[in-house]
Structure formats: structure tokens, C-alpha cells
Design an enzyme around this catalytic site. Structure first.
Site, mmCIF file in Angstrom:
data_model
loop_
_atom_site.group_PDB
_atom_site.id
_atom_site.type_symbol
_atom_site.label_atom_id
_atom_site.label_comp_id
_atom_site.label_asym_id
_atom_site.label_seq_id
_atom_site.Cartn_x
_atom_site.Cartn_y
_atom_site.Cartn_z
ATOM 1 N N LYS A 1 1.539 11.621 11.376
ATOM 2 C CA LYS A 1 0.503 10.649 10.992
ATOM 3 C C LYS A 1 0.033 9.921 12.249
ATOM 4 O O LYS A 1 0.872 9.592 13.117
ATOM 5 C CB LYS A 1 1.113 9.660 9.996
ATOM 6 C CG LYS A 1 0.136 8.661 9.420
ATOM 7 C CD LYS A 1 0.838 7.722 8.441
ATOM 8 C CE LYS A 1 -0.125 6.758 7.780
ATOM 9 N NZ LYS A 1 0.561 5.814 6.892
ATOM 10 N N SER B 1 -1.560 5.744 2.311
ATOM 11 C CA SER B 1 -2.372 5.987 3.483
ATOM 12 C C SER B 1 -2.067 7.302 4.204
ATOM 13 O O SER B 1 -2.882 7.749 4.999
ATOM 14 C CB SER B 1 -2.223 4.828 4.470
ATOM 15 O OG SER B 1 -0.885 4.691 4.879
ATOM 16 N N SER C 1 2.795 4.637 0.802
ATOM 17 C CA SER C 1 1.921 5.563 1.534
ATOM 18 C C SER C 1 2.467 6.960 1.799
ATOM 19 O O SER C 1 1.708 7.832 2.219
ATOM 20 C CB SER C 1 1.515 4.950 2.865
ATOM 21 O OG SER C 1 0.461 4.080 2.645
HETATM 22 N N1 GLN Z 1 -1.541 1.159 -0.497
HETATM 23 C C1 GLN Z 1 -0.647 0.204 0.057
HETATM 24 C C2 GLN Z 1 -1.388 -0.710 0.978
HETATM 25 O O1 GLN Z 1 -2.536 -0.493 1.187
HETATM 26 C C3 GLN Z 1 0.476 0.871 0.800
HETATM 27 C C4 GLN Z 1 0.041 1.384 2.107
HETATM 28 C C5 GLN Z 1 1.190 1.862 2.956
HETATM 29 O O2 GLN Z 1 2.280 2.108 2.463
HETATM 30 N N2 GLN Z 1 0.927 1.936 4.243
HETATM 31 O O3 GLN Z 1 -0.858 -1.624 1.503
#
Ligand code: GLN
Length: 465
Positions: free
Chosen positions: A73, A148, A172
Site C-alpha cells: 500500500k 482504504s 481498511s
Molecule cells: N474507513 C475508515 C476511515 O476512513 C478506516 C480507514 C482505515 O482503516 N485507514 O477512517
């Protein structure tokens, strides 16, 4: 079936060459059909592949991960590579060092192929908050990939990479894994070093693998785990053995949160499928208990209060002085504000503003401290639950993936789609998405440091559902 083991054997037995393998994957990635690629690491990957081939030609034995192609990532430092966080701000930023978790994979001989697209700085649940184009779902390209770590999940699902390393702050890894029918593990907080990941919310940020089998998750988890002097929240953990997680007798009780399921917000099919899975588990002689938990609204507000506060602090260093695309203003203050206003996305700015708000004088007691207090209550609730059950099972998401474009219209609805993942993040618990049970998978959670039990239960479910 472990893809890592299969490819390892093919390499060692000279059925395929590593160069061929890497070239083939790079070709697939080059066409970037699903917008998963931020940058390709082709030169280094090809050079590393040649070294693996030379070793094999020389009659030497290679390690299990040697020559195995993986994705990263684009929030991980990997020396010499662009590390953009899918943002304009860091579009030209190159890592000057390598994250501990990634270094451990390099030391084991795995070959990084690609820096993967996702929501900028981890901010999002759909991988649309990115300068590199919305990531398309592996199963249906009209739908979002989830986020994400969307690019990472899609690359694994499409077999462009054998495994990918995502990051999970509030879901994410688990949510995109569920949206693309692959496995994704968020280990116990602190099991894997966070050194070298671009920080989102440091108290819940976790490094973890996305892969196509439980065995691949286990192999990669073992390599990345361990205490690291560069991250004081890490702890030493024992290696998880294959035989141990194949023996699933130990699990006697499973719980689920009644209010997650008896709820208007859950899709009817997800609910029916989840309850059908519960029946199959019961039929195997396991006791299933209904548990009480905090309402989704409380979980989501607590998570976003703390995550926004932490990201506002963490991203304050990105002002164009040491890092980032600096835009000169009339004076230093203007330079900071123009650099940040122009280069952060709307979603990221929403979070920075929200975070500074909850931390500011006059508000912090009422909002931020209340969030911390609720977090303690959530953790206590988990401790109590794990005295009664071995595993907590949950759907990964209340609904199916939306169409690309839809979730951008309503940020609040997007936040609510994280209802089932964020609680486990606040509890810092090990939790794994398996591509079974509902259209977007099931989430298996155990008590802190019990990552082994999570993998065990995944093996049990594989034979049960
Ligand atoms: N969707 C969640 C957020 O936007 C989790 C994102 C993540 O785990 N980086 O914070």
C-alpha cells in the site's frame, strides 16, 4: 491452498523461473485495469528476480518467501520509492528509509512489485479519495473496491500480486478484503511494527496482510511480527504454527452482537446469510451466545472523534517545509496554508478541521475526552465478552459495496458503513476477514494477542460454511 507454497515449489523445482513470474505479474499490473497502481517497482523487481534464479541455478535452496511477488500500500516507506499516500501533497515524495514490516519481507527474499492505490492517508472506505483514480472492485468494476487499502485487496483478488500489505486503522484491510472476496488480517495492535507507515491514527494503525488463503496470511504475519525498538508499542510474539491452527477443537463458544444484526441498517440478505452461518456453526456443536454491544452510532462517533484528532496531529508536519509539494505564499503562514489547502483532498481537510475542533480549548473535554472515556468502556466490554466466548463473529459490513461515485455524495453515510469494523480497532483486537458467510465476508475476532485463535477459527469456518 497456499499460493506462496505452490509458487515456492514451482520455483525451487525449476518449473517456472522467477524472472518469468515477475515479468508476468508486472505486465498484468502495467495495464492498470482497476487503478490499483500508483507506481511500479519494475527495475528493482527484475534485478531481484534474476538473483533468485541465479541461486536456484546454482543448486541452492531458497526460502519460502524468496522470489514471491507482493504489493505494498502506498503509505509504507520503501527506500527510494515514491510514497505518495495517494495525495497531491506527497506526489513527488520518495522514501529515504524502509518500514520495519516491509524490511522483514525483503530480508526474507520477497519481491515488492508495486506501490498500491487507496484512500489518501487512509482516509476513506472506498478508495475514491485518491489522485490516482477510483480503484475498481475486482468482482464488479462498476463498484468501489472498498478502502482504504482497495488497491491492495484488488491486486490480490486479481492475482496481480501473491499477497499485499495493507494498513488498517478502522477497517481498511478487512473491509476491502470483504468487498473483493479475499482474506485480510488486522493483527493485534503492536504485533507488527508501525515504524515507517505514514501515520493516520497512531493508537489504532495496524500493518497486516491481504492474501488468498489462511496459510498465506499466517506465513506473512509470522515474518512481519515482532518487537521493534523503533516502535515502543510493539511486543514480542510467538510464531504461529501451521499444525496448531489446523487443530480447531479448542473453540467452544462463539458470540455475536445482537444489535449489529437486529438492526434496520443491515441489508436483509447480509442478515439472513449471517444467521444461516450461525446455524451451521451451532450444528457443529459450538455454543453460540448473543452479546450486547454499543450502538453503531456510538462506535462510529467514538472512532471518528479519536481518529480525526490523531490525524490532525499526525498530518501537522506536512506543511511543505520538510515534506510535501510546497507552494510559496506571501509569507510563511500563507505558504503553510496554501500548501495544505491546495494539496490535501476535501476528505482529508474535513478530518483535519474536525480533529482540530475536537482537540481545541473549550471542546476537548466535552468531545475528545469523552471519546477516550468511551473507548475505555468499549475495551472493558470486550474483556467481559471474552470471559464468556472464545470468538466474536460479525459481518464485515452492513451492506454491499456501493457504485463508484455514490459514497462521495454523503460522507456521513460512508462513515456509518464502518459500523462493524471500527469497534474492534478501538479495542486493538486481532480480527480477520474471511471471504465466506455473507456477500462481503465474515469478521473473526479474538481477545488481544490471540491472533492464533482467529486463524484457527478461520480454518474451522472453511470446513463448516
Ligand atoms: N474507513 C475508515 C476511515 O476512513 C478506516 C480507514 C482505515 O482503516 N485507514 O477512517
Amino acid at each position: 491452498m497456499s499460493n506462496i507454497r505452490k509458487i515456492h515449489d514451482q520455483l525451487q523445482n525449476k518449473e517456472i523461473s522467477c524472472l518469468e513470474l515477475i515479468k508476468n505479474k508486472l505486465d498484468l499490473l502495467k495495464s492498470n485495469t482497476h487503478h490499483t497502481v500508483n507506481s511500479l517497482l519494475d527495475e528493482t523487481a527484475l534485478a531481484l528476480a534474476k538473483k533468485v534464479d541465479a541461486k536456484i541455478a546454482n543448486g541452492e535452496k531458497i526460502g519460502l518467501l524468496e522470489g514471491i511477488p507482493f504489493g505494498v500500500k502506498d503509505v509504507y516507506m520503501l527506500q527510494g520509492t515514491y510514497t505518495t499516500a495517494s495525495s497531491d501533497l506527497l506526489k513527488q515524495y520518495k522514501s529515504s528509509y524502509t518500514a520495519t514490516a516491509i524490511q522483514k519481507l525483503l530480508d526474507a527474499g520477497a519481491i515488492p512489485l508495486v506501490k498500491e492505490n487507496g484512500d489518501s492517508f487512509g482516509h476513506g472506505s472506498s478508495s475514491e479519495n485518491t489522485i490516482f483514480g477510483a480503484v475498481k472492485n475486482a468482482v464488479n468494476p462498476d463498484l468501489v473496491s472498498g478502502g482504504s487499502s482497495g488497491g491492495s485487496a484488488v491486486n490480490v483478488a486479481k492475482e496481480y500480486t501473491v499477497f499485499s500489505i495493507g494498513g488498517d486503522t478502522g477497517g481498511s484491510i478487512r473491509q476491502p478484503a470483504g468487498y473483493n472476496n479475499v482474506y485480510g488480517l488486522k493483527p493485534t495492535y503492536g504485533r507488527i511494527s508501525r515504524f515507517g507507515i505514514l501515520a493516520y491514527a497512531s493508537s489504532t494503525d495496524c500493518v497486516g496482510p491481504i492474501a488468498k488463503s489462511i496459510e498465506d496470511v499466517r506465513i506473512v504475519l509470522n515474518v512481519m511480527s515482532g518487537k521493534d525498538v523503533k516502535d515502543q508499542t510493539t511486543y514480542a510474539s510467538k510464531e504461529i504454527l501451521e499444525d496448531t491452527i489446523l487443530n480447531t477443537d479448542e473453540i467452544k463458544t462463539v458470540g455475536y452482537f445482537k444489535n449489529f444484526i437486529e438492526n434496520d441498517a443491515i441489508d436483509a440478505k447480509v442478515k439472513a446469510d449471517f444467521l444461516a452461518s450461525i446455524e451451521k456453526i451451532k450444528a457443529k456443536g459450538i455454543t453460540v451466545k448473543e452479546l450486547d454491544f454499543f450502538e453503531s452510532d456510538t462506535l462510529v462517533s467514538t472512532y471518528y472523534t479519536l481518529a480525526m484528532a490523531e490525524t490532525a496531529s499526525n498530518l501537522s508536519r506536512l506543511d511543505g517545509t520538510n515534506y510535501g509539494a510546497r507552494i510559496e505564499g506571501d509569507n510563511l503562514k500563507d505558504t503553510y496554508s496554501i500548501t495544505r489547502s491546495e494539496n490535501f483532498s476535501e476528505e482529508t481537510k474535513r478530518r483535519i478541521v474536525g480533529g482540530n475542533q475536537v482537540l481545541s480549548q473549550g471542546f476537548s473535554d466535552e468531545i475528545y475526552l469523552k471519546g477516550l472515556n468511551l473507548r475505555d468502556q468499549i475495551s472493558e466490554n470486550f474483556e467481559k465478552d471474552f470471559k464468556e466466548v472464545d470468538i466474536i463473529l460479525s459481518p464485515v459490513t452492513p451492506n454491499n459495496p456501493p457504485k463508484i461515485g455514490d459514497s462521495l455524495k454523503d460522507p456521513l453515510a460512508m462513515y456509518l458503513s464502518d459500523a462493524y469494523t471500527v469497534g474492534f480497532s478501538l479495542g486493538q483486537l486481532p480480527t480477520l476477514t474471511v471471504p465466506q458467510g455473507t456477500a462481503t465476508g465474515l469478521q473473526i475476532t479474538a481477545a488481544k494477542n490471540n491472533d492464533e485463535l482467529v486463524l484457527k477459527f478461520a480454518n474451522f469456518l472453511k470446513d463448516t460454511l
